[in-house]
Design a protein around this motif. Structure first.
Motif, short mmCIF file in Angstrom:
data_model
loop_
_atom_site.label_atom_id
_atom_site.label_comp_id
_atom_site.label_asym_id
_atom_site.label_seq_id
_atom_site.Cartn_x
_atom_site.Cartn_y
_atom_site.Cartn_z
N ASP A 146 11.11 25.09 16.24
CA ASP A 146 11.85 23.72 15.94
C ASP A 146 10.73 22.57 15.82
OD1 ASP A 146 13.46 21.35 16.30
OD2 ASP A 146 14.17 21.86 18.16
N GLY A 175 11.05 19.47 15.89
CA GLY A 175 11.22 18.37 17.07
C GLY A 175 11.39 18.70 18.60
N ILE A 189 9.63 15.83 20.77
CA ILE A 189 10.55 14.83 20.95
C ILE A 189 11.50 15.38 22.02
CG2 ILE A 189 12.40 13.35 20.11
CD1 ILE A 189 10.72 13.32 17.44
N ARG A 190 11.99 16.51 21.94
CA ARG A 190 13.11 17.13 22.90
C ARG A 190 12.63 17.23 24.36
NH1 ARG A 190 17.64 19.50 21.01
NH2 ARG A 190 18.01 19.83 18.72
#
Length: 464
Positions: free
Chosen positions: A438, A440, A443-444
């Protein structure tokens, strides 16, 4: 009675416009293609073919005093079809699919015109055959000229309404027993004689001749209504025998009063009220105001132009979201209504209000992570298929069908990292994970936005 109705109308307006236009507030949106879902009373001939309803029936109990009068107010929307026309070079207007303006894009749309039917009658006149109040709204056509930013005439909007006919019937009968109570029956009927063309008509043709979002306000003075959800013990049997069809009556108006009833096609509780934090009508009560406001503010400029051209109420929502100050948006976040007093303070002690959480010490806020040291999402581990799983473990996702949504199914067979082991108040265990690959994921992790699976929906990988 008008003043008491005014309080109840705040909720009645929400009923009237529930689902009127849904986010993203554009006519082109798929969920705005099928509209008018609540309290639609269609012409009888169409109802017979479509199995939709042409009438609604309200029954409730009331205790009128000597000389009491009943005030009834039927409210509904009359669908008016709006056509967009452009002014051509020859000076003639031609119907078009859209008309672009600097601030909005006008498109065809069905608007809702508010209608009211009112009647006041002495309760004594309701016994026997009662009273019947026929009403009619004639067909009409209105034209609105459209000018551009420079004031030049560029087109017009043509609005057409079809004829609507209906009846409001009011009857009352005394109950058997020692109490001076009566059963009130109020029936709303669409009596329009319109007959659909054989094989050609559909719901779209019936709607302009229908009563949309139909509901009743009933007021009694002097006297009171009985709650249909929490009646006194002596009236339980009589309340159970009342027959309500396609609507439900609740006590409305100021809390503590019982002289106004709102009979709504949406089931409500007694004395419903608009949340004090709500900044304005968003016409989508199935969503959360905070989320709707944020999503609306994030629409592109072109999407906002389309919404403004769809309906004036949609335009008001766009303007509301764009102008909402931070303190108003902050009020929408995390409103708590479940606090109750759990201690008996002395004369000099302040009231101690804490949430209703069993075993919570009054001096410890429920949101404090340190209030319970028996669990730790970072260090806790569980056993899955004989292996210890915790933060940092790698697992294979295998969501099941029993409690999985469509998005989880796309992750079938993907590998993931366990970020935390979480325990809920019911003793359940949930694994917070991030999917490998992933883009992102950082950011998660920074925002704490993970995907959640239960232990039987994952399998340990060999290097877990």
């Amino acid at each position: 009675m008008e003043a008491r109705f005014a309080v109840a109308r705040q909720v009645a307006d929400a009923v009237l416009f529930e689902g009127y236009v849904l986010y993203p507030y554009r006519a082109s949106a798929a969920k705005n293609k099928l509209r008018w879902q609540f309290g639609v009373l269609v012409p009888p001939r169409w109802g017979a073919e479509s199995e939709e309803h042409s009438s609604q029936r309200t029954e409730c109990l009331m205790e009128p005093r000597s000389g009491a009068r009943l005030s009834a107010e039927l409210r509904f929307l009359h669908a008016q079809r709006r056509v967009v026309q452009r002014l051509g070079p020859d000076g003639e207007f031609e119907t078009v699919a859209e008309l672009e303006l600097p601030d909005r894009v006008l498109v065809p749309w069905d608007e809702g015109a508010e209608e009211r039917v009112t009647h006041v009658v002495a309760v004594d006149e309701l016994e026997g055959d009662g009273v019947t109040v026929p009403f009619s709204r004639p067909a009409r056509e209105e034209t609105e000229l459209v000018h551009d930013a420079d004031g030049r005439l560029v087109g017009r909007l043509v609005r057409r309404c079809e004829e609507i006919n209906g009846r409001l019937r009011l009857t009352a009968s005394p109950l058997d027993g020692p109490y001076a109570a009566m059963r009130l029956t109020a029936t709303v009927e669409n009596s329009s004689p319109w007959t659909p063309d054989e094989g050609a008509a559909d719901r779209d043709a019936a709607l302009p001749r229908s009563l949309v979002a139909a509901h009743l306000l009933l007021g009694l003075a002097p006297g009171s209504f009985l709650s249909m959800t929490d009646p006194p013990e002596w009236a339980t049997g009589a309340v159970a025998s009342c027959r309500n069809e396609h609507t439900w009556p609740v006590l409305a108006g100021d809390p503590g009063r019982s002289d106004v009833i709102l009979s709504s096609p949406i089931i409500l509780e007694d004395h419903p009220a608009i949340a004090p934090e709500s900044p304005g009508a968003l016409y989508d009560a199935l969503e959360i105001d905070e989320i709707l406001a944020l999503r609306t503010a994030a629409l592109t400029d072109q999407e906002k132009r389309e919404a403004r051209g769809t309906d004036r109420r949609a335009a008001d929502v766009i303007d509301l979201a764009d102008s909402m100050p931070p303190e108003v948006l902050e009020r929408l976040h995390g409103a708590v209504r479940s606090l109750r007093e759990v201690t008996g303070p002395g004369p000099a002690e302040p009231a101690d209000l804490t949430p209703d959480v069993p075993g919570l010490r009054p001096d410890t806020p429920w949101w404090d992570p340190e209030s319970d040291r028996s669990v730790d999402p970072v260090t806790d581990r569980i056993i899955v298929d004989g292996q210890s799983i915790g933060a940092g473990s790698r697992v294979l996702l295998r969501p099941g069908l029993r409690r999985t949504d469509a998005q989880d199914l796309f992750l079938q067979g993907r590998s993931a990292h366990v970020e935390a082991v979480l325990h809920d108040v019911d003793g359940g265990v949930h694994l917070a994970v991030t999917v490998e690959g992933d883009p992102g994921v950082d950011i998660r992790r920074a925002q704490g936005r993970f995907l959640y699976f239960q232990p039987d929906e994952v399998a340990p990988l060999e290097d877990a």
